[in-house]
Design an enzyme around this catalytic site. Structure first.
Site, PDB file in Angstrom:
ATOM      1  N   TYR A   1      -4.627   3.509  -7.010  1.00 46.92           N
ATOM      2  CA  TYR A   1      -3.340   2.676  -8.202  1.00 46.92           C
ATOM      3  C   TYR A   1      -3.095   2.506  -9.362  1.00 46.92           C
ATOM      4  CZ  TYR A   1      -3.189  -1.727  -5.887  1.00 46.92           C
ATOM      5  OH  TYR A   1      -3.625  -3.401  -5.653  1.00 46.92           O
TER       6      TYR A   1
ATOM      7  N   ARG B   1      -2.038   6.955   1.715  1.00 47.80           N
ATOM      8  CA  ARG B   1      -2.198   5.686   2.136  1.00 47.80           C
ATOM      9  C   ARG B   1      -3.991   5.182   1.130  1.00 47.80           C
ATOM     10  NH1 ARG B   1       2.557   4.102   0.755  1.00 47.80           N
ATOM     11  NH2 ARG B   1       4.210   4.240   2.224  1.00 47.80           N
TER      12      ARG B   1
ATOM     13  N   GLN C   1      -3.797   6.258  -2.681  1.00 50.17           N
ATOM     14  CA  GLN C   1      -3.001   5.366  -2.962  1.00 50.17           C
ATOM     15  C   GLN C   1      -4.315   3.741  -3.248  1.00 50.17           C
ATOM     16  OE1 GLN C   1       0.445   5.047  -1.315  1.00 50.17           O
ATOM     17  NE2 GLN C   1       1.550   3.871  -3.213  1.00 50.17           N
TER      18      GLN C   1
ATOM     19  N   GLU D   1      13.568   7.468   2.111  1.00 57.16           N
ATOM     20  CA  GLU D   1      14.403   7.065   0.720  1.00 57.16           C
ATOM     21  C   GLU D   1      15.545   8.226   0.891  1.00 57.16           C
ATOM     22  OE1 GLU D   1      12.079   7.393  -2.614  1.00 57.16           O
ATOM     23  OE2 GLU D   1       9.550   6.733  -1.953  1.00 57.16           O
TER      24      GLU D   1
ATOM     25  N   TYR E   1      11.031   2.043  -6.805  1.00 57.04           N
ATOM     26  CA  TYR E   1      10.048   0.932  -5.769  1.00 57.04           C
ATOM     27  C   TYR E   1      11.157  -0.189  -5.444  1.00 57.04           C
ATOM     28  CZ  TYR E   1       6.467  -1.664  -3.616  1.00 57.04           C
ATOM     29  OH  TYR E   1       5.264  -2.559  -2.857  1.00 57.04           O
TER      30      TYR E   1
ATOM     31  N   THR F   1      11.109   2.872  -1.249  1.00 58.86           N
ATOM     32  CA  THR F   1      11.463   3.593   0.508  1.00 58.86           C
ATOM     33  C   THR F   1      12.306   2.034   0.843  1.00 58.86           C
ATOM     34  OG1 THR F   1       9.036   3.240   0.920  1.00 58.86           O
ATOM     35  CG2 THR F   1       9.800   2.915   2.588  1.00 58.86           C
TER      36      THR F   1
ATOM     37  N   ASP G   1      10.189   8.395  -9.175  1.00 58.88           N
ATOM     38  CA  ASP G   1      10.613   7.564  -7.611  1.00 58.88           C
ATOM     39  C   ASP G   1      10.002   6.159  -8.320  1.00 58.88           C
ATOM     40  OD1 ASP G   1      10.747   7.001  -5.447  1.00 58.88           O
ATOM     41  OD2 ASP G   1       8.687   6.936  -4.486  1.00 58.88           O
TER      42      ASP G   1
ATOM     43  N   GLU H   1       7.566   8.056   3.357  1.00 60.49           N
ATOM     44  CA  GLU H   1       8.730   6.879   3.043  1.00 60.49           C
ATOM     45  C   GLU H   1       9.873   6.885   3.503  1.00 60.49           C
ATOM     46  OE1 GLU H   1       7.341   5.775  -0.844  1.00 60.49           O
ATOM     47  OE2 GLU H   1       5.526   4.306  -0.627  1.00 60.49           O
TER      48      GLU H   1
ATOM     49  N   GLU I   1       3.734  -0.128   6.931  1.00 58.28           N
ATOM     50  CA  GLU I   1       4.958  -1.507   7.236  1.00 58.28           C
ATOM     51  C   GLU I   1       4.957  -1.504   8.574  1.00 58.28           C
ATOM     52  OE1 GLU I   1       8.620  -2.118   4.523  1.00 58.28           O
ATOM     53  OE2 GLU I   1       7.771   0.435   4.384  1.00 58.28           O
TER      54      GLU I   1
ATOM     55  N   LYS J   1       0.761  10.743  -4.078  1.00 55.10           N
ATOM     56  CA  LYS J   1       2.267  11.091  -3.792  1.00 55.10           C
ATOM     57  C   LYS J   1       2.438  12.764  -4.484  1.00 55.10           C
ATOM     58  CE  LYS J   1       3.515   6.273  -3.552  1.00 55.10           C
ATOM     59  NZ  LYS J   1       4.961   6.079  -1.911  1.00 55.10           N
TER      60      LYS J   1
ATOM     61  N   ASP K   1       8.905  10.820   0.740  1.00 52.36           N
ATOM     62  CA  ASP K   1       8.358  10.334   0.024  1.00 52.36           C
ATOM     63  C   ASP K   1       6.481  10.592   0.174  1.00 52.36           C
ATOM     64  OD1 ASP K   1       6.560   9.371  -2.572  1.00 52.36           O
ATOM     65  OD2 ASP K   1       7.423   8.111  -3.011  1.00 52.36           O
TER      66      ASP K   1
ATOM     67  N   ARG L   1      -1.742  -7.793  -0.457  1.00 54.90           N
ATOM     68  CA  ARG L   1      -2.586  -8.721  -1.115  1.00 54.90           C
ATOM     69  C   ARG L   1      -2.010 -10.561  -0.864  1.00 54.90           C
ATOM     70  NH1 ARG L   1       0.070  -5.935  -4.797  1.00 54.90           N
ATOM     71  NH2 ARG L   1       2.428  -7.000  -5.014  1.00 54.90           N
TER      72      ARG L   1
ATOM     73  N   THR M   1       7.142  16.374  -1.291  1.00 54.27           N
ATOM     74  CA  THR M   1       8.067  15.433  -1.133  1.00 54.27           C
ATOM     75  C   THR M   1       9.914  16.371  -0.759  1.00 54.27           C
ATOM     76  OG1 THR M   1       7.773  13.956  -3.693  1.00 54.27           O
ATOM     77  CG2 THR M   1      10.363  14.350  -2.833  1.00 54.27           C
TER      78      THR M   1
ATOM     79  N   HIS N   1      10.235  -3.493   1.519  1.00 51.30           N
ATOM     80  CA  HIS N   1       9.317  -2.515   1.622  1.00 51.30           C
ATOM     81  C   HIS N   1       8.114  -3.246   0.391  1.00 51.30           C
ATOM     82  CE1 HIS N   1       6.827   0.792   1.507  1.00 51.30           C
ATOM     83  NE2 HIS N   1       7.291   1.399   0.020  1.00 51.30           N
TER      84      HIS N   1
HETATM   85 MN    MN Z   1       8.332   6.073  -2.360  1.00 54.52          MN
END
Ligand code: MN
Length: 417
Positions: A233, A226, A229, A192, A119, A338, A117, A190, A352, A242, A222, A133, A246, A124
């Site tokens: 992560y 969160r 994650q 995708e 990114y 995404t 997968d 997500e 989001e 994840k 996906d 951040r 899927t 996104h």
């Molecule tokens: Mn994804």
């Protein structure tokens, strides 16, 4: 320009599956699973008609053997199917092998060899980076140069309609407290596209060669926890967040069906290294939407976007994947990342859409959502729109089931949610 029409009546009007589409699936009508091609609201039992190809390729309930045969065979099959389903002279021999789609169950159309997968949606990546951040450091410094990805799990890929169980996991505790073990409270989708790799590789391939290795595309959800994650992560990226499921839409839309809708990736903000350059347009103009339907209630469309928003095309991702010497296999699946547009209404995940849970969405029935509730169904749809026809993807649907009870052995250990 005349648009070719099928003699199948339901393929002639408004449908996801006109003769220009001819997507590849696996169906079961009670007589055992087998390969089929969608045409209007019918499925052609493709192994039962004479298309001049080796019948052995159609015996397994998957498209992997046909994929292995290569792009020349893919084109020959598509030409023959177009003739069989548009030429009135073929009707008498073909019509007995059409089965109403409504009388079938659709299964995963291929055996997923491995799953990666990516990114690769800039909106996104910028949104998620801003939420986590702040906007100053939103995009990591490598993002404009590398298609970022992680190796996922083929074992958890399921077909549209399969329920998805809310996962348990380790969640961050407050400040320095121990983490908690609990069902995810921030379960998300997500939006995708999935690219299905139809040819193996052994060594480095160019972007042009990579494009030719792609058999087709599906819609892909996906599912992402969160809160799991956020705790796990760093430093190696997503893992259990994840790994639950899927979901794929059941029809593989061939690269050839999508050819008229090719568009170039957006303008580069930094030059790519030459090995990643796109020699010809490799993205597609595919309109996408996501609807959320709470437990049997009417759905609300919560996002509308387009596959052309991506910064990297699947062929660029695939070429990059092979630079390490990583062999690709027939049936490998690449998730695009995404797909989010630049506006609030075009964001491809609840993370989001609710901006990290801070701005809830209001559904048509007045309920609010930050993340998914038990009983929520997520419905993804997509279509490339031509003159007088549409190349539809069908639906990619999944309903969230409540988390399992803690197993007895865990309770005996004193494990509490
Ligand atoms: Mn994804």
């Amino acid at each position: 320009m005349t648009v070719i029409k099928s003699w199948v009546p339901s393929a002639r009007g408004a449908t996801d599956f006109p003769i220009q589409n001819l997507p590849y699936g696996v169906f079961d009508d009670g007589k055992g699973p087998r390969t089929g091609v969608a045409i209007g609201d019918m499925i052609l039992d493709v192994g039962a008609v004479d298309h001049g190809l080796d019948p052995a390729m159609f015996r397994a309930p998957s498209w992997n053997a046909i994929m292995s045969a290569g792009p020349t065979v893919w084109s020959a099959l598509r030409r023959k199917l177009t003739e069989l389903l548009s030429n009135e002279a073929c009707r008498a021999s073909v019509e007995p092998h059409l089965i109403p789609m409504a009388n079938t169950t659709l299964l995963l159309p291929f055996e997923v060899a491995e799953y990666t997968d990516f990114y690769a949606g800039k909106n996104h990546a910028f949104n998620v980076g801003s939420i986590v951040r702040g906007p100053e450091n939103a995009l990591p410094p490598n993002w404009l140069s590398i298609p970022i990805g992680y190796n996922g799990r083929a074992s958890s890929v399921v077909v549209s309609g399969t329920p998805v169980r809310r996962p348990w996991g380790q969640l961050k505790g407050p400040d320095d407290a121990l983490p908690r073990f609990a069902p995810s409270a921030r379960f998300d989708f997500e939006l995708e596209m999935g690219a299905i790799i139809g040819q193996a590789s052994d060594g480095m391939v160019s972007v042009a060669e990579a494009d030719q290795m792609i058999f087709g595309y599906v819609l892909l959800n996906d599912w992402s926890a969160r809160d799991i994650q956020a705790w796990e992560y760093q430093p190696l990226g997503p893992f259990q967040a994840k790994a639950t499921a899927t979901t794929l839409s059941p029809w593989i839309i061939s690269r050839e069906a999508l050819n008229p809708f090719r568009v170039a990736t957006p303008e580069r903000e930094r030059p790519l290294l030459p090995y990643l350059n796109e020699p010809t347009p490799m993205l597609y103009d595919i309109e996408l939407e996501v609807a959320l339907a709470p437990d049997g209630k009417p759905e609300t469309v919560i996002t509308r976007t387009n596959y052309r928003e991506m910064y990297y095309a699947a062929a660029q991702q695939l070429a990059h994947h092979t630079t390490s010497g990583c062999p690709m296999r027939v049936g490998d699946l690449l998730g695009s990342g995404t797909i989010s547009g630049s506006t609030r209404e075009s964001r491809g995940s609840l993370l989001e859409l609710s901006w990290g849970g801070r701005e809830p969405l209001t559904l048509q029935n007045g309920e609010e959502r930050r993340f998914l509730d038990d009983g929520d169904s997520v419905v993804m749809r997509g279509a490339a729109k031509g003159e007088g026809y549409r190349i539809g993807f069908g639906e990619c649907v999944g309903t969230v089931l409540p988390a399992i009870e803690l197993p007895d052995w865990a309770k005996e250990q004193g494990q509490k949610p």
